[in-house]
Write a protein that holds these residues in place. Sequence first.
Motif, PDB file in Angstrom:
ATOM      1  N   HIS A   4      58.750  40.945  53.664  1.00  0.00           N
ATOM      2  CA  HIS A   4      59.152  41.504  52.436  1.00  0.00           C
ATOM      3  C   HIS A   4      59.610  40.337  51.763  1.00  0.00           C
ATOM      4  O   HIS A   4      60.622  40.432  52.162  1.00  0.00           O
ATOM      5  CB  HIS A   4      58.809  42.994  52.802  1.00  0.00           C
ATOM      6  N   SER A 103      59.822  45.219  49.258  1.00  0.00           N
ATOM      7  CA  SER A 103      59.058  44.928  48.228  1.00  0.00           C
ATOM      8  C   SER A 103      58.914  46.082  47.206  1.00  0.00           C
ATOM      9  O   SER A 103      58.869  47.227  47.053  1.00  0.00           O
ATOM     10  CB  SER A 103      57.317  45.288  48.914  1.00  0.00           C
ATOM     11  N   LEU A 106      54.222  47.920  47.166  1.00  0.00           N
ATOM     12  CA  LEU A 106      53.156  47.682  48.312  1.00  0.00           C
ATOM     13  C   LEU A 106      51.739  48.772  48.619  1.00  0.00           C
ATOM     14  O   LEU A 106      52.155  49.118  48.135  1.00  0.00           O
ATOM     15  CB  LEU A 106      53.893  48.173  49.518  1.00  0.00           C
TER      16      LEU A 106
END
Length: 820
Positions: A4, A103, A106
């Motif tokens: 991520h 993130s 997402l």
Amino acid sequence: MNNHLLVIYMQKGNLVFMSKIKKIIILLTLVLLTSLTNIQTPIFAIEDDKFFEPENNIALEEETNNKNDQTDEAINVKDNTEETLNLVLKGDAAKVNYFYVGSPYLETPDESEFVVSFGDGSEDVSRMNLIIEGHGDSIIEIENINRVGQLFHFKRLFTDEESGVYKVTEIRYFIDNQEYQIVLSDLGIDALFGVNEEYDGYVATYSNETNLDMSDVEGSIVSLNPDNMENSETLIEEKIKEISSKTPSSLSSLSIDNNFDNKESKVFVIALDPGHGGSDPGSTTYYGISEATLNLKIANYCKQELETYKNVRVVMTRTGDTSMGLEERVTYAVSQGANVFISIHLNALNGVARGAEVYYPNSNYRPELGTEGEILAQQVLNQLVALGISNRGIHIRNIDDGDDPKYNYPDGSRGDYYGVIRHAKKQGIAGIIIEHCFGDNYADYNAYLNGEDKLQRLGIADANGIANAYNLQKISRDEINDFAKENKDVIKDGVYEIQSNLNNNYVLDIKNGSAYNGANVQIYESNDSTAQFWQISHDSIGYVTIKNLNTNTVLDVDAGKANNGSNVQAYSSNGSYAQKWIIEKNEDGYVIYSALNPIYCLDVSGGNATNESNVQLYISNKTDAQKWQFTTPDFYESFLDVTLQNWFHDSVKYVYENSLMTGLNETTFGPYENLARAQFAVILHRMNGQPSVVYTNKFPDVATGQWYTDAILWASDIGVVTGYSDTGNFGPGDNINREQMAVMMYRYANYLGYDTSASADFSKFKDAKNVNEFAKEAMTWAVGAGIITGKDNETRLDPQGSASRAECATIIMRFMEYYK
């Protein structure tokens, strides 16, 4: 494991992550633990050892207001029993070292992760929660799933039903069952993330794509991986505490004389590189202005300040919104003789980070350039921090493990990560990158970027740091005075037409001949107008004032500031250095330097010899746009108040060249001054060869030995002049009127035996009746011979009007030419 992107929010800036929103922000691989029950180690390790700052770096300004401020400002919340109320106290914000958001975007189903670094790990924190505000009024509270030392790890799964934009607003932690609250906005942190929806300001370049030439990305990349998991906390602590043991304060003691060896000009050449530009705008600042735009402004202000130092020349890799490759920038700078390369940037990190940092070369390949760059970086950073900007330190960045070996140096040593620094070292000069502050952060933007004055302060801070590093010295007034003295005799005082070397038919000119203060100075095709004639005069030191004959205004530098492009105007004389000049002769012309700073000189903008081409200041470059010729206009050069455009020009020239009249002084004829009776007698005496006379006390007011004595007595002896009948005085200082002049010229012509039969009826003049009886015969002759023609389009004789010096010169010339 899933990889991520992490967004990093830092208060103290213990880890330094320089990023660019329009490029790659910060690529991090967060190691997600698959089993929470057996986690005994930190969750991530930092691979790159060059992204931190000293422990003493300045934290966010806001944190000092909150430190240890556990006051009774609290809010009431219900405990689990909903029967008692506990106070939630204000937490110690200074303990928030940094905050990671997983993130920023997402897609469900997926987990969002967060990491808080809090204190030093010794705090007795039993648990920590994050408060997250969602769309609408929804509030999510999540508790840390793991803690290792100072690191608190959070995770939450988001579903399709929870799509929207979220914001982490608070950190809550518990010590001895007491709950404490830290509001992230108080730290300048705006921690947003989106679930199936991009938040306003999110940039699509947040991705896991790795097919870019990462070494030339103007940003920073940090990887987190599962290696050395057991040692991750130790690694982080070591990097936070890593401080350079040696930071020289100046380059003046270093052996870098070769950097100053610019054989053509013997100057130190500084290349300023305003980052990004053209198709690459860089990051977007808080109010939407591109980084490239502000980089260029800062660089221009830096350039202006640097050019106040002696023996300094500044080159810019771009002067407009244009694109240029990184290696191309360096190559261009070196081709211009650059001794050092300085790239101007602004940082960006989703609006959550603040502060200044500077990157410099590593010690590989050419270690002396690394040392030079380190000193330069520290000196520049010192100046930025002095403005109040948070200190994020100076850093090097090497290429990453696994990067293409082509980015290593020719000797095989590891290359610098950033392209401009690496290319500069390969081409033999030190290069640094200045990240002034975070343009996308509200506080940094408003404190340091939202005004020209603030951008100028950044540019001046850069220049001061550079000057300190290289021990540059400003030009002193004593040195400028000496320069003026050396060139005092290059041009004599007088009136000149100042021609451009671009084309001698184009000369210095005031637009529209305007006499208004601020009238623009330009070049224009020569037309012999007084707007193109300039009086040169020197003061006692040697400075030159350049005054226009038409307007009596002088050449002046707008706003009194000498910079490239400073406009040159005409302005009332005030004796300031903005109106003083130094004229130096070179092999094919003259250069006119500004006394404000004589590295700047009079320059034709664009180097084009066309009508209305603007005249400005520009740093001396020895081109024809900065060279001039001084030519004497086609009239007697000593009289500054007589020009080709004057109706009396030819007659003044005639009487002077024939030694019949002189000026009031060496440079002033005084054409509009009244002529005295004694002066006219002297002129007639000269016309007759100045015969000698024996003094007699004929007129009580004409004493012996006066400059006019012989002339008056001679004129009286031959019957040309008489005294006043009522007093017997001559009246040498009395103004002579026009009919008296006609009478004296008529008598003189008769004395010489000239034909005085010419006659004309002067009754056509509307004031003919004003001619006195004793003057009518002489006036008839004067009008008939064309010696007196009348005023106001030949409608008035003005017989009682005082004759001016210009009128006398004209009447004398007509007389001489009529009888030659």
